[in-house]
Scaffold this motif. Sequence first.
Motif, PDB file in Angstrom:
ATOM      1  N   SER A 133       0.824  -1.213   0.000  1.00 27.44           N
ATOM      2  CA  SER A 133       0.000   0.000   0.000  1.00 27.44           C
ATOM      3  C   SER A 133       0.859   1.263   0.000  1.00 27.44           C
ATOM      4  N   GLU A 134       1.983   1.227   0.696  1.00 25.61           N
ATOM      5  CA  GLU A 134       2.888   2.380   0.726  1.00 25.61           C
ATOM      6  C   GLU A 134       3.546   2.589  -0.635  1.00 25.61           C
ATOM      7  N   ILE A 135       3.936   1.498  -1.270  1.00 28.04           N
ATOM      8  CA  ILE A 135       4.512   1.598  -2.610  1.00 28.04           C
ATOM      9  C   ILE A 135       3.500   2.170  -3.585  1.00 28.04           C
ATOM     10  N   LYS A 136       2.231   1.772  -3.448  1.00 26.98           N
ATOM     11  CA  LYS A 136       1.182   2.256  -4.346  1.00 26.98           C
ATOM     12  C   LYS A 136       0.990   3.760  -4.217  1.00 26.98           C
ATOM     13  N   ILE A 137       1.061   4.270  -2.992  1.00 22.61           N
ATOM     14  CA  ILE A 137       0.910   5.711  -2.791  1.00 22.61           C
ATOM     15  C   ILE A 137       1.966   6.473  -3.582  1.00 22.61           C
ATOM     16  N   LEU A 138       3.204   6.016  -3.519  1.00 28.48           N
ATOM     17  CA  LEU A 138       4.289   6.694  -4.227  1.00 28.48           C
ATOM     18  C   LEU A 138       4.202   6.458  -5.731  1.00 28.48           C
ATOM     19  N   THR A 139       3.836   5.255  -6.121  1.00 27.56           N
ATOM     20  CA  THR A 139       3.735   4.933  -7.542  1.00 27.56           C
ATOM     21  C   THR A 139       2.611   5.725  -8.197  1.00 27.56           C
ATOM     22  N   ASP A 140       1.518   5.943  -7.480  1.00 22.74           N
ATOM     23  CA  ASP A 140       0.406   6.729  -8.016  1.00 22.74           C
ATOM     24  C   ASP A 140       0.813   8.168  -8.286  1.00 22.74           C
ATOM     25  N   ARG A 141       1.881   8.627  -7.642  1.00 25.36           N
ATOM     26  CA  ARG A 141       2.402   9.969  -7.922  1.00 25.36           C
ATOM     27  C   ARG A 141       3.407   9.935  -9.076  1.00 25.36           C
ATOM     28  N   THR A 142       3.506   8.786  -9.718  1.00 18.97           N
ATOM     29  CA  THR A 142       4.519   8.531 -10.767  1.00 18.97           C
ATOM     30  C   THR A 142       5.926   8.713 -10.218  1.00 18.97           C
ATOM     31  N   LEU A 143       6.098   8.378  -8.942  1.00 19.45           N
ATOM     32  CA  LEU A 143       7.411   8.405  -8.302  1.00 19.45           C
ATOM     33  C   LEU A 143       7.651   7.064  -7.615  1.00 19.45           C
ATOM     34  N   PRO A 144       7.695   5.970  -8.358  1.00 19.33           N
ATOM     35  CA  PRO A 144       7.870   4.655  -7.736  1.00 19.33           C
ATOM     36  C   PRO A 144       9.193   4.574  -6.978  1.00 19.33           C
ATOM     37  N   PRO A 145       9.169   4.055  -5.767  1.00 23.66           N
ATOM     38  CA  PRO A 145      10.398   4.016  -4.959  1.00 23.66           C
ATOM     39  C   PRO A 145      11.367   2.943  -5.432  1.00 23.66           C
ATOM     40  N   VAL A 146      12.645   3.269  -5.337  1.00 26.66           N
ATOM     41  CA  VAL A 146      13.714   2.307  -5.589  1.00 26.66           C
ATOM     42  C   VAL A 146      14.344   1.991  -4.243  1.00 26.66           C
ATOM     43  N   SER A 147      14.239   0.740  -3.803  1.00 30.64           N
ATOM     44  CA  SER A 147      14.665   0.350  -2.462  1.00 30.64           C
ATOM     45  C   SER A 147      15.816  -0.635  -2.519  1.00 30.64           C
ATOM     46  N   HIS A 148      16.833  -0.396  -1.690  1.00 37.52           N
ATOM     47  CA  HIS A 148      17.971  -1.304  -1.592  1.00 37.52           C
ATOM     48  C   HIS A 148      18.382  -1.482  -0.133  1.00 37.52           C
ATOM     49  N   ARG A 149      18.668  -2.702   0.259  1.00 33.26           N
ATOM     50  CA  ARG A 149      19.269  -2.943   1.576  1.00 33.26           C
ATOM     51  C   ARG A 149      20.745  -2.573   1.506  1.00 33.26           C
ATOM     52  N   PHE A 150      21.228  -1.862   2.526  1.00 29.55           N
ATOM     53  CA  PHE A 150      22.635  -1.484   2.509  1.00 29.55           C
ATOM     54  C   PHE A 150      23.407  -1.974   3.736  1.00 29.55           C
ATOM     55  N   ALA A 151      22.709  -2.471   4.757  1.00 27.14           N
ATOM     56  CA  ALA A 151      23.413  -2.949   5.945  1.00 27.14           C
ATOM     57  C   ALA A 151      22.503  -3.859   6.760  1.00 27.14           C
ATOM     58  N   ILE A 152      23.133  -4.612   7.660  1.00 24.71           N
ATOM     59  CA  ILE A 152      22.402  -5.469   8.598  1.00 24.71           C
ATOM     60  C   ILE A 152      22.843  -5.077  10.011  1.00 24.71           C
ATOM     61  N   ASP A 153      21.890  -4.698  10.818  1.00 28.52           N
ATOM     62  CA  ASP A 153      22.141  -4.264  12.190  1.00 28.52           C
ATOM     63  C   ASP A 153      21.615  -5.335  13.145  1.00 28.52           C
ATOM     64  N   ALA A 154      22.007  -5.235  14.389  1.00 29.19           N
ATOM     65  CA  ALA A 154      21.530  -6.163  15.419  1.00 29.19           C
ATOM     66  C   ALA A 154      20.760  -5.394  16.479  1.00 29.19           C
ATOM     67  N   ILE A 155      19.800  -6.071  17.085  1.00 28.40           N
ATOM     68  CA  ILE A 155      19.122  -5.544  18.264  1.00 28.40           C
ATOM     69  C   ILE A 155      19.885  -6.085  19.472  1.00 28.40           C
ATOM     70  N   ALA A 156      20.461  -5.194  20.259  1.00 30.96           N
ATOM     71  CA  ALA A 156      21.304  -5.610  21.382  1.00 30.96           C
ATOM     72  C   ALA A 156      20.580  -5.449  22.703  1.00 30.96           C
ATOM     73  N   LEU A 157      20.733  -6.439  23.568  1.00 31.24           N
ATOM     74  CA  LEU A 157      20.261  -6.362  24.946  1.00 31.24           C
ATOM     75  C   LEU A 157      21.456  -5.976  25.807  1.00 31.24           C
TER      76      LEU A 157
END
Length: 306
Positions: free
Chosen positions: A96-120
């Motif tokens: 649904s979030e992608i559709k909102i941006l795509t409907d504006r003719t601005l489709p998002p380009v998404s890339h993963r760039f890192a992996i983080d950890a949740i630390a206790l």
Amino acid sequence: MKNKAIWVSISLLSLVGFQSCKEKVNTQNDTVNSGTIKFVADESCQPIVDEEAYVFEKLNPKAKPDILYRTENSALRLLLNDSVRLAILTRELNASEIKILTDRTLPPVSHRFAIDAIALIVNQASKDTLMTVSEIKKMLNGQTKTDINIVFDNPNSSLVRYLKEFSGNKDFKLKNIYAVKTNKEVIKYISQHPQAIGITGFSWLNDPDADYADAVKKVKIVAVAVKDENSKDAPNQYFKPSQTTLALKQYPLIRSLYIINSTGKMGLGAGFAYFVLGERGQRIILRSGILPDSIPQREINIKHSY
């Protein structure tokens, strides 16, 4: 790394195709290495984003990225309301979030760039240094009797969303579970309270700024095991977050970091995204202590002497 570069190049070229049909996007006078752009980043990613932006600006003196640090909910609102067109988040956009941006003719380009950890984290005086995934879930769901306070950052943060999904809990209403405001405050609180457990992003514990470096020295990271989850790889071992345990998928509490570009043009947003995903940007992540999406290769020339 070569495959990543190819995909990044394709993504950047795809933005050119949209550029001709978006007059509003072209109102900003910026290029891939100059001008200004306002973008938003999940505030839990601030340590690594600050490092990336610092080096990017040093290499491109005419570039002035204006970074807004917000909670995940606030960051998404800014992106979806077209207040910004570049975002750094700890999850990908849903349909649904992608559709909102795509409907504006601005489709998002998404890339993963890192992996983080949740630390206790716990106070240096605490004896609680080992936990299992099952114990963490029970603790978050109030299924264990304890007077230990569990502290995390802002209730609207990506970290809280992650913990809710992880524990299967829609809301944290227990008296001993509460939020402060920032990851720094979590670390400072734990440094002063032995009867507490803090939950924070791992990147905040590596090379901390001077204003909370002393607090980091007074806490320690809890090792986590998945043995209660019938792990085949490491049924009886506890692991602390590190680049090695993240790469080998031994540490169980992980999340991915994404850069999402919806600028629709070959401007500064695309330039910064390309930098973060490229070799230099990935090396910055490697030095930061978390895991880059593409581990930079090292070429070693061996010379024989006779």
